[in-house]
Structures are given as structure tokens and as C-alpha cells.
Design a protein around this motif. Structure first.
Motif, PDB file in Angstrom:
ATOM      1  N   GLY A   1       0.799  -1.222   0.000  1.00 17.77           N
ATOM      2  CA  GLY A   1       0.000   0.000   0.000  1.00 17.77           C
ATOM      3  C   GLY A   1       0.832   1.273   0.000  1.00 17.77           C
ATOM      4  N   GLN A   2       2.116   1.163  -0.332  1.00 19.30           N
ATOM      5  CA  GLN A   2       2.957   2.374  -0.388  1.00 19.30           C
ATOM      6  C   GLN A   2       3.741   2.387  -1.701  1.00 19.30           C
ATOM      7  N   ARG A   3       3.530   3.426  -2.484  1.00 21.46           N
ATOM      8  CA  ARG A   3       4.331   3.587  -3.714  1.00 21.46           C
ATOM      9  C   ARG A   3       5.444   4.583  -3.436  1.00 21.46           C
ATOM     10  N   HIS A   4       6.635   4.242  -3.879  1.00 20.24           N
ATOM     11  CA  HIS A   4       7.791   5.108  -3.596  1.00 20.24           C
ATOM     12  C   HIS A   4       7.611   6.480  -4.218  1.00 20.24           C
TER      13      HIS A   4
ATOM     14  N   GLY B   1      15.859  15.931  14.355  1.00 18.63           N
ATOM     15  CA  GLY B   1      15.035  15.329  13.310  1.00 18.63           C
ATOM     16  C   GLY B   1      13.872  14.502  13.820  1.00 18.63           C
ATOM     17  N   ARG B   2      13.810  14.308  15.148  1.00 15.87           N
ATOM     18  CA  ARG B   2      12.647  13.621  15.720  1.00 15.87           C
ATOM     19  C   ARG B   2      11.414  14.519  15.588  1.00 15.87           C
ATOM     20  N   ALA B   3      11.657  15.849  15.517  1.00 11.44           N
ATOM     21  CA  ALA B   3      10.541  16.789  15.364  1.00 11.44           C
ATOM     22  C   ALA B   3      10.417  17.177  13.897  1.00 11.44           C
ATOM     23  N   GLY B   4       9.213  17.484  13.487  1.00 16.59           N
ATOM     24  CA  GLY B   4       9.004  17.986  12.126  1.00 16.59           C
ATOM     25  C   GLY B   4       9.356  16.989  11.055  1.00 16.59           C
ATOM     26  N   ARG B   5       8.844  15.752  11.211  1.00 15.96           N
ATOM     27  CA  ARG B   5       9.133  14.743  10.197  1.00 15.96           C
ATOM     28  C   ARG B   5       8.169  14.891   9.032  1.00 15.96           C
ATOM     29  N   GLN B   6       8.651  14.558   7.846  1.00 15.43           N
ATOM     30  CA  GLN B   6       7.823  14.563   6.632  1.00 15.43           C
ATOM     31  C   GLN B   6       7.027  15.841   6.455  1.00 15.43           C
ATOM     32  N   GLY B   7       7.700  16.950   6.684  1.00 14.59           N
ATOM     33  CA  GLY B   7       7.041  18.222   6.436  1.00 14.59           C
ATOM     34  C   GLY B   7       6.016  18.627   7.490  1.00 14.59           C
TER      35      GLY B   7
ATOM     36  N   VAL C   1      11.544  11.295  -4.458  1.00 13.32           N
ATOM     37  CA  VAL C   1      12.803  11.452  -3.716  1.00 13.32           C
ATOM     38  C   VAL C   1      13.343  10.093  -3.257  1.00 13.32           C
ATOM     39  N   GLN C   2      12.445   9.146  -3.033  1.00 13.78           N
ATOM     40  CA  GLN C   2      12.904   7.810  -2.619  1.00 13.78           C
ATOM     41  C   GLN C   2      13.540   7.083  -3.813  1.00 13.78           C
ATOM     42  N   ILE C   3      12.997   7.334  -5.001  1.00 15.39           N
ATOM     43  CA  ILE C   3      13.605   6.746  -6.209  1.00 15.39           C
ATOM     44  C   ILE C   3      15.006   7.345  -6.401  1.00 15.39           C
TER      45      ILE C   3
ATOM     46  N   THR D   1      15.640  12.838   8.203  1.00 14.19           N
ATOM     47  CA  THR D   1      14.920  11.914   9.085  1.00 14.19           C
ATOM     48  C   THR D   1      13.441  11.913   8.709  1.00 14.19           C
ATOM     49  N   GLY D   2      12.880  10.726   8.717  1.00 12.68           N
ATOM     50  CA  GLY D   2      11.448  10.611   8.453  1.00 12.68           C
ATOM     51  C   GLY D   2      11.070  10.575   6.985  1.00 12.68           C
ATOM     52  N   GLU D   3      12.070  10.559   6.100  1.00 14.83           N
ATOM     53  CA  GLU D   3      11.750  10.576   4.673  1.00 14.83           C
ATOM     54  C   GLU D   3      11.403   9.195   4.119  1.00 14.83           C
ATOM     55  N   GLY D   4      11.478   8.181   4.978  1.00 12.34           N
ATOM     56  CA  GLY D   4      11.101   6.840   4.521  1.00 12.34           C
ATOM     57  C   GLY D   4      12.264   6.064   3.930  1.00 12.34           C
ATOM     58  N   LYS D   5      13.331   5.967   4.694  1.00 15.45           N
ATOM     59  CA  LYS D   5      14.511   5.243   4.196  1.00 15.45           C
ATOM     60  C   LYS D   5      14.247   3.739   4.138  1.00 15.45           C
ATOM     61  N   THR D   6      13.407   3.258   5.058  1.00 19.00           N
ATOM     62  CA  THR D   6      13.128   1.822   5.089  1.00 19.00           C
ATOM     63  C   THR D   6      12.516   1.385   3.757  1.00 19.00           C
ATOM     64  N   LEU D   7      11.577   2.191   3.260  1.00 19.97           N
ATOM     65  CA  LEU D   7      10.931   1.848   1.990  1.00 19.97           C
ATOM     66  C   LEU D   7      11.896   2.066   0.820  1.00 19.97           C
TER      67      LEU D   7
ATOM     68  N   ARG E   1      16.585   5.956  17.666  1.00 18.94           N
ATOM     69  CA  ARG E   1      16.971   6.386  16.326  1.00 18.94           C
ATOM     70  C   ARG E   1      16.346   5.408  15.339  1.00 18.94           C
ATOM     71  N   GLY E   2      15.777   5.944  14.302  1.00 21.66           N
ATOM     72  CA  GLY E   2      15.173   5.061  13.311  1.00 21.66           C
ATOM     73  C   GLY E   2      13.715   4.738  13.597  1.00 21.66           C
ATOM     74  N   THR E   3      13.160   5.282  14.688  1.00 23.51           N
ATOM     75  CA  THR E   3      11.746   5.005  14.956  1.00 23.51           C
ATOM     76  C   THR E   3      10.926   6.218  14.571  1.00 23.51           C
ATOM     77  N   ASP E   4       9.783   5.912  13.995  1.00 26.00           N
ATOM     78  CA  ASP E   4       8.910   6.968  13.533  1.00 26.00           C
ATOM     79  C   ASP E   4       8.091   7.514  14.701  1.00 26.00           C
ATOM     80  N   ILE E   5       8.027   8.841  14.831  1.00 25.64           N
ATOM     81  CA  ILE E   5       7.171   9.412  15.885  1.00 25.64           C
ATOM     82  C   ILE E   5       5.934   9.999  15.223  1.00 25.64           C
TER      83      ILE E   5
HETATM   84  N1  LIG Z   1       6.101   6.353  -0.197  1.00 24.53           N
HETATM   85  C1  LIG Z   1       5.477   6.379   0.967  1.00 24.53           C
HETATM   86  N2  LIG Z   1       4.144   6.454   1.026  1.00 24.53           N
HETATM   87  C2  LIG Z   1       3.510   6.491   2.201  1.00 24.53           C
HETATM   88  N3  LIG Z   1       4.106   6.464   3.406  1.00 24.53           N
HETATM   89  C3  LIG Z   1       5.435   6.387   3.431  1.00 24.53           C
HETATM   90  C4  LIG Z   1       6.189   6.345   2.208  1.00 24.53           C
HETATM   91  N4  LIG Z   1       7.482   6.272   2.538  1.00 24.53           N
HETATM   92  C5  LIG Z   1       7.552   6.265   3.893  1.00 24.53           C
HETATM   93  N5  LIG Z   1       6.330   6.337   4.423  1.00 24.53           N
HETATM   94  C6  LIG Z   1       6.032   6.372   5.885  1.00 24.53           C
HETATM   95  O1  LIG Z   1       6.828   7.384   6.452  1.00 24.53           O
HETATM   96  C7  LIG Z   1       7.177   7.072   7.796  1.00 24.53           C
HETATM   97  C8  LIG Z   1       8.665   7.294   8.041  1.00 24.53           C
HETATM   98  O2  LIG Z   1       9.428   6.292   7.438  1.00 24.53           O
HETATM   99  P1  LIG Z   1      10.791   5.774   8.080  1.00 24.53           P
HETATM  100  O3  LIG Z   1      10.617   5.500   9.517  1.00 24.53           O
HETATM  101  O4  LIG Z   1      11.289   4.706   7.192  1.00 24.53           O
HETATM  102  O5  LIG Z   1      11.682   7.073   7.921  1.00 24.53           O
HETATM  103  P2  LIG Z   1      13.248   7.196   8.080  1.00 24.53           P
HETATM  104  O6  LIG Z   1      13.730   7.994   6.945  1.00 24.53           O
HETATM  105  O7  LIG Z   1      13.831   5.842   8.256  1.00 24.53           O
HETATM  106  O8  LIG Z   1      13.410   8.010   9.415  1.00 24.53           O
HETATM  107  P3  LIG Z   1      14.701   8.077  10.402  1.00 24.53           P
HETATM  108  O9  LIG Z   1      15.733   8.874   9.714  1.00 24.53           O
HETATM  109  O10 LIG Z   1      14.184   8.740  11.612  1.00 24.53           O
HETATM  110  O11 LIG Z   1      15.133   6.669  10.628  1.00 24.53           O
HETATM  111  C9  LIG Z   1       6.708   5.652   8.008  1.00 24.53           C
HETATM  112  O12 LIG Z   1       5.522   5.684   8.739  1.00 24.53           O
HETATM  113  C10 LIG Z   1       6.463   5.133   6.610  1.00 24.53           C
HETATM  114  O13 LIG Z   1       5.479   4.139   6.579  1.00 24.53           O
END
Ligand SMILES: Nc1ncnc2c1ncn2[C@@H]1O[C@H](COP(=O)(O)OP(=O)(O)OP(=O)(O)O)[C@@H](O)[C@H]1O
Length: 661
Positions: free
Chosen positions: A109-112, A575-581, A115-117, A133-139, A540-544
Motif C-alpha cells: 500500500g505504499q508507492r515510492h 530530526g525527531r521533530a518535524g518529520r515529513q514536512g 525522492v525515494q527513487i 529523518t522521516g523521509e522513509g529510508k526503510t521503503l 533512532r530510526g523510529t517513527d514518531i
Molecule cells: N512512499 C510512501 N508512502 C507512504 N508512506 C510512506 C512512504 N514512505 C515512507 N512512508 C512512511 O513514512 C514514515 C517514516 O518512514 P521511516 O521510519 O522509514 O523514515 P526514516 O527515513 O527511516 O526516518 P529516520 O531517519 O528517523 O530513521 C513511516 O511511517 C512510513 O510508513
């Protein structure tokens, strides 16, 4: 995967360090300064790949399940033709990313995002993608890991702790499974067979520590030579020796939190030790501690706090001889007795309970100062551990002998394809290039950053600082704003907790506990009215996630109560504050009593700046602390360089005696 072409991967591949002249190295080091920033041409190519991936969206979304499987199959055949990952063309990468993205959209349910590409593209080109931080590195990692694994190469996704390795693997398994890829997890406490099975998977999520130790054990099986050549020469494929190996070589590493793994952790050498024959001589330990008590500074020894080192003066050497020589035994050797004296002084003066170690159940356990976590399986060497045990009145632990040793620097350089991601890498870009030949590429954020940084407040005294912090927390708490207070050490977090308790402010304290619990507490830190205290690196690495209505209150408010030795760790906290805009606030409330000021050993800087501080107040105090942090960074970088040098030297020496690795 039997339907796909056999990958042409080597047995136990690893990169041999190229032999370069000093001049070549210097030229390369210099060139590295310009490698990080993408040229306009590179940028255009990266944007074109993003565009091509997006353009495929319609076509791929229109495919039914069978047709998507066929697309994955065709992709795999195509990618496997590439002799090296770096040989994949932009067109191939765009197709691969498009397919993985579609699979992720359907099964997760998540399309990259664009910026992730970009981040994945940078990684496939052997770079470190700096993504906030919070930009979705895991995905993001799934694009690179999926593509590399589909090309038939074993992929290691490396992260900093067991919790993250497991969590990320579990989160992303649906995507990989749909691509026909198997996923393994390597964490502490697993048996060799479990590890072997996990490394046999297409993609293995693991921690840097487990991975490097498993490699070190493999090297002990393989011996010194180039392992690949050796396996071929000895015709060992399928023979008993390969069955003892854990890994399949070092093909592709995608390192998450790369600055933490490649730089911070690199300060500690990896050592495999075992219980040695014979107990530690308890009498010698006690004698060493008694001897240390008889020495005086500055006459007999000097304390170099910043380098965490003690040196004996001429008079000190003399005094040690006088007191210790009559004791006989080990005390007769000059080098040995001076070393013992230095260690005993260190045990007393440089290592403090709840800062460098904890005492739990009668055992001395080392605290990782970067993360605040306890490392129960680590020991200080050369009698130091036992001296601290003696100091704390604990039972002395067994003597340990080193059987293998190497550094992270040497380990990660051996990957055929090394790449990574981090929120904070720019400040160590020079080092990442020099050591790993890894250029850092900054990736833009998905949405503009809205985090507000308030100016630092620096008080003269610690008590004043805590008064201010408590007042700020109260004010925010009354408005319902969630607050996260970052401390540097476990001891400081306990102090903070005591202050808040005295002020009647309910809070959750998080330190040196289990990673999973930590993550759970940190992830709840964004709920209305929550107050959380954490060591800077915890979580570190946990989403807030912000609770309902919290954005309207200005988002999460992070208060840093002490600067860390490295700016990057402070940035991670911010970076724990103000994640993803989202909205968020960050401020530092500090004091000139903070331990960072210990760098100003004799208080010279403090004394010199006193009149200035009186005249200009906060600004000068702020600059003073910043200067100390830079100094700490320089010292630590020096320590890492020194470790690398001694590691290289030791390899050269031990290569003759055949003991290394
Ligand atoms: N393409 C996407 N569409 C929707 N949600 C997304 C997408 N990419 C990431 N997310 C969501 O954004 C949140 C942050 O992702 P993630 O924890 O991987 O960030 P991070 O970059 O690893 O942060 P940190 O630097 O703190 O480790 C998660 O809840 C994730 O599900």
C-alpha cells in the motif's frame, strides 16, 4: 527461483583492496571533495530515471497478477545479465524500480515517492544517499535491495540494532515475497545454523555487529588468503569447509544509518575473545589499584580526558618502579608494570559508574556511549575490566584472550558494492570518502521542512539549566504539547527524570532498555501531553507519529539538554521533530557545566572568555560550546584514523604469523 537463469555470482566474493601508491591515494582523496555533489549531467540522469519510473505507473497498474509476475520474471532475466551491479544501465534501473514500486503499491500500500527513487538510484550507483529523518529510508531500501537481489546477488541490509533489523525485515517482507525473493534476519543470540540459513536468503537484514562478527568467524575458517581463490584452488565448493561458513561473501551492503555504522561504530575494534586458561591474578589487580592510589597528579601522571588516556611522567615511572618492583612477579617488567599502573589509574579516573558502565547483578556492563545501550557481551581488555570490577567490589570475571580482531573500516571496504542511507552524513563526508570511497549525495525532501529551530540557551551553571528546562516543559505540557527531552548519557537522563519528578511533571524515561521497548515509547512520544526523556541516540530510526490535534499545537517539541560529541547526533535528535514536512520545534538548553566542557581541561577557554561572556552573554557562551563540540569531533576523527592505522599495521605484522582474522 529455479525458473530464472543461474546467477553468475562468485563463491565468497569480496573486494580486494587495490594497491595504490601514496600519490594515487592523495589524488583520489582530493578528487573526493568533488564527488559528493552530483554534476548537472548526473542530476539530469537521476531525474530522468524518476520520470521514467513514474511514466510506467499506468502500464504497470493495468497488469493483472499473472502479467505482473511475468514482468518480474522478465526483469530478473534481464538484470542477471549484468556482470556487475554498476553495469546496470539507467534504463534497466528505471524498469526495476518501476516494477518494485508497483509490487510495493499492491502488497504494502505504499508507492515510492520521487525522492525515494532518487535515493535508491544514488545507492545503486555506489553512493550514500543523505535523506532527512522521516523521509522513509526503510521503503527506499526496498528499491535498491530488490533490484540487487533480483540480479542474483546476495544483499545485506545493515542496520544498527536487532529491533530495527527485525522490524524492517518484517515490514518489507510482503514486497520481497511478491518479487519471489526470500528474506532472512540475523540478530544476536542466534545459532550458527540459523545464521547460515538467513544468509542463504536473497536479502538478509542484519546488524553491523552480528554481520561483521560472522564474517570474522568465516575468516577464521578460511585463513588468510583471498577466500575466493582459496575456495577455487582447494575445490572446496560443497566440501566440508564451506559448510562451516556462515556468509556467502560480501556482495552488496545497503547500510542504514550509515554514519552511525561506518563512522561512530568504527571507533571500536571488533574483537573475538574467549575465556583464557587460568584466572586473572586477583592479587595483581588489587596491587595495581593500591599502587594507583599512591600516585599523584600532576607529579606522577597526567589525565588526558578528551583522548581518554593517562600518561605517566618521568617521576611517575620512577615512583611505580619504587613501589612495585619489590612485589616481584609481573611487577618486575618495566613495560608491564607501567601499563598496569596506567590501566589502574584509568579504571579509577576515566571510567565512571552510570556513564561508561552500569553495575547489574554484580556485574560490570559496558554502556555504549553513543546509544546509551548496555552491551552485556563486551569486555574491556588488558585487565581494565577486572580493575573496574575490583573498584566496584564485584566478583572478578574470567581472563579473556583475543583470537581474532579487525575493524569495521576494513570490513565494509571489502564489499563489492557498498552503499547506504543516513539523515546526517554530510559532516563526515570527507571521512566516508577517504575510508570507504563512498560519496555522499544529498537528496531533497518530499515536502518542505517546517521544523522551527529556536536559538540555543546556554546558562553558566547546571542548576540554572535544569530550572529553565523544567519551566519550559511545564509550559508546553500545560498546553498539551508533547515534549521529548534528549540527554547524552544514562546518568543525565536519570538526573532529568529526578528533576521532572520533583516538579510534579509526569513523564516516561527511556534509557539503556531493550530496543523494542525503546521504540515503542519513542513512537508514542508524539501523543498529546506526553513528556518523554531519552538519551540522544535512543529510538533512532523510529517513527514518531503525532497524535490528533498535535500539529495545531506546533507539533512535537524537542529539547536538547546537552550537546553530543558529534553534531550529527544532535541533528538526529532534532530530526525527531518535524518529520515529513510536519510542524515541530527544536531547541537546545545547555550549560557551561556540561561534560563537553571537560574538553577545556584546565578551564583556560572559560577563564579567557569570562569577560566576553559578561559583556556579550549568551552568544559567547553558545560559541564556546560549539567550539568544544568541534574539538571533540576532531579528536574522535583522530582516534578513528589511529585505529585504522594500527589495524593496518597489525594486519601486516600478523599476516606473517598467520593469526589475523
Ligand atoms: N512512499 C510512501 N508512502 C507512504 N508512506 C510512506 C512512504 N514512505 C515512507 N512512508 C512512511 O513514512 C514514515 C517514516 O518512514 P521511516 O521510519 O522509514 O523514515 P526514516 O527515513 O527511516 O526516518 P529516520 O531517519 O528517523 O530513521 C513511516 O511511517 C512510513 O510508513
Amino acid at each position: 527461483m529455479s525458473d530464472a537463469a543461474q546467477p553468475r555470482i562468485e563463491l565468497y566474493a569480496e573486494r580486494q583492496a587495490p594497491k595504490r601508491s601514496a600519490l594515487d591515494k592523495a589524488v583520489l582523496d582530493f578528487a573526493g571533495r568533488f564527488r559528493g555533489a552530483l554534476s548537472r549531467g548526473d542530476m539530469r540522469r537521476m531525474n530522468r530515471v524518476v520520470q521514467r519510473v513514474m511514466e510506467q505507473e499506468g502500464e504497470l497498474q493495468g497488469l493483472d497478477a499473472g502479467a505482473l509476475d511475468a514482468a518480474v520474471h522478465a526483469l530478473r532475466l534481464d538484470l542477471r545479465r549484468a556482470p556487475e551491479l554498476s553495469a546496470l544501465t539507467d534504463t534497466q534501473l528505471a524498469r526495476a524500480f518501476g516494477v518494485v514500486r508497483e509490487v510495493s503499491g499492491r502488497f504494502k500500500g505504499q508507492r515510492h515517492r520521487g525522492v525515494q527513487i532518487m535515493g535508491a538510484f544514488a545507492m545503486m550507483r555506489g553512493r550514500l544517499a543523505e535523506m532527512s529523518t522521516g523521509e522513509g529510508k526503510t521503503l527506499t531500501a526496498t528499491l535498491a535491495a530488490g533490484t540487487a537481489a533480483l540480479s542474483g546477488r546476495p544483499v545485506h541490509v545493515v542496520t544498527v540494532n536487532d529491533y530495527l533489523a527485525r522490524r524492517d525485515a518484517e515490514l518489507m517482507t510482503p514486497v520481497y515475497r511478491a518479487l519471489g525473493l526470500s528474506v532472512g534476519i540475523v540478530i544476536s543470540g542466534q545459532k550458527p545454523e540459523e545464521r547460515r540459513a538467513a544468509y542463504a536468503c536473497d536479502i538478509t537484514y542484519c546488524t553491523n555487529k552480528e554481520l561483521a562478527f560472522d564474517y570474522l568467524r568465516d575468516r577464521m575458517v578460511l585463513g588468510q588468503q583471498d577466500s575466493n581463490v582459496r575456495l577455487k584452488l582447494e575445490g572446496l565448493a560443497g566440501a566440508s569447509r564451506t559448510r562451516d561458513l556462515r556468509l556467502r561473501g560480501l556482495h552488496v551492503a545497503i547500510v542504514d544509518e550509515a554514519d552511525s555504522v561506518l563512522v561512530d561504530e568504527a571507533r571500536t575494534p571488533l574483537v573475538i575473545s574467549e575465556n583464557a586458561d587460568g584466572d586473572v591474578d586477583a592479587a595483581v589487580i588489587a596491587q595495581a589499584m593500591e599502587l594507583a592510589a599512591k600516585l599523584e597528579t600532576p607529579r606522577d601522571y597526567l589525565v588526558h580526558i578528551d583522548e581518554r588516556r593517562i600518561s605517566l611522567t618521568q617521576a611517575g615511572n620512577e615512583r611505580v618502579r619504587e613501589v612495585a618492583e619489590p612485589l616481584g612477579g609481573v611487577w618486575r617488567g618495566t613495560v608491564m608494570r607501567e601499563e598496569l599502573a596506567r590501566q589502574a589509574l584509568s579504571a579509577g579516573l576515566l571510567f565512571h559508574r552510570d556513564h561508561q558502565y552500569l553495575v547489574r547483578e554484580g556485574k560490570v556492563q559496558i554502556i555504549d556511549e553513543g546509544t546509551g545501550r548496555v552491551m552485556p557481551d563486551r569486555f574491556w581488555g588488558d585487565g581494565l575490566h577486572q580493575m573496574i570490577e575490583h573498584k566496584e567490589g564485584c566478583k572478578l570475571s574470567h581472563r579473556r584472550a583475543t583470537i581474532a580482531r579487525m575493524t569495521y573500516q576494513r570490513f565494509f571496504r571489502r564489499y563489492r558494492h557498498l552503499c547506504g542511507m543516513s539523515g546526517t552524513a554530510r559532516q563526515v563526508a570527507g571521512e566516508l570518502w577517504q575510508v570507504y570511497r563512498l560519496p555522499v549525495t544529498r537528496i531533497p525532501t518530499h515536502r518542505p521542512i517546517q521544523r522551527v529551530h529556536r536559538p540555543d540557551l546556554v546558562t553558566e551553571r547546571g542548576e540554572e539549566k535544569w530550572r529553565l528546562i523544567t519551566a519550559r516543559v511545564r509550559e508546553l505540557h500545560e498546553r498539551g504539547c508533547p515534549v521529548l527531552i534528549g540527554t547524552r548519557t544514562v546518568a543525565a537522563s536519570e538526573e532529568a527524570s529526578a528533576m521532572l519528578t520533583a516538579a510534579g511533571l509526569p513523564h516516561r524515561l527511556l534509557n539503556a532498555a531493550q530496543d523494542g521497548q525503546e521504540a515503542a515509547i519513542v513512537s508514542e512520544a508524539g501523543q498529546r501531553g506526553h513528556i518523554t526523556i531519552a538519551t540522544s541516540m535512543a529510538g533512532r530510526g523510529t517513527d514518531i507519529e503525532l497524535g490528533p490535534g498535535v500539529e495545531d499545537l506546533g507539533g512535537l517539541h524537542v529539547i536538547m539538554s546537552e550537546r553530543h560529541d558529534a553534531r550529527r547526533v544532535d541533528d538526529q535528535l532534532a530530526g525527531r521533530a518535524g518529520r515529513q514536512g510536519q510542524k515541530g520545534h527544536f531547541e537546545a538548553i545547555l550549560s557551561l557545566d556540561d561534560p563537553l566542557m571537560e574538553m577545556d581541561r584546565a578551564g583556560v577557554l572559560r577563564a579567557v572568555t569570562l569577560p566576553l561572556r559578561k559583556a556579550h552573554g549568551p552568544l559567547v557562551r553558545r560559541l564556546l560550546l560549539k567550539a568544544m563540540q568541534r574539538r571533540a569531533e576532531r579528536i574522535h576523527a583522530g582516534m578513528r584514523r589511529q585505529l585504522m592505522k594500527s589495524d593496518e599495521m597489525q594486519t601486516r605484522i600478523l599476516a606473517f604469523s598467520g593469526q589475523s582474522e
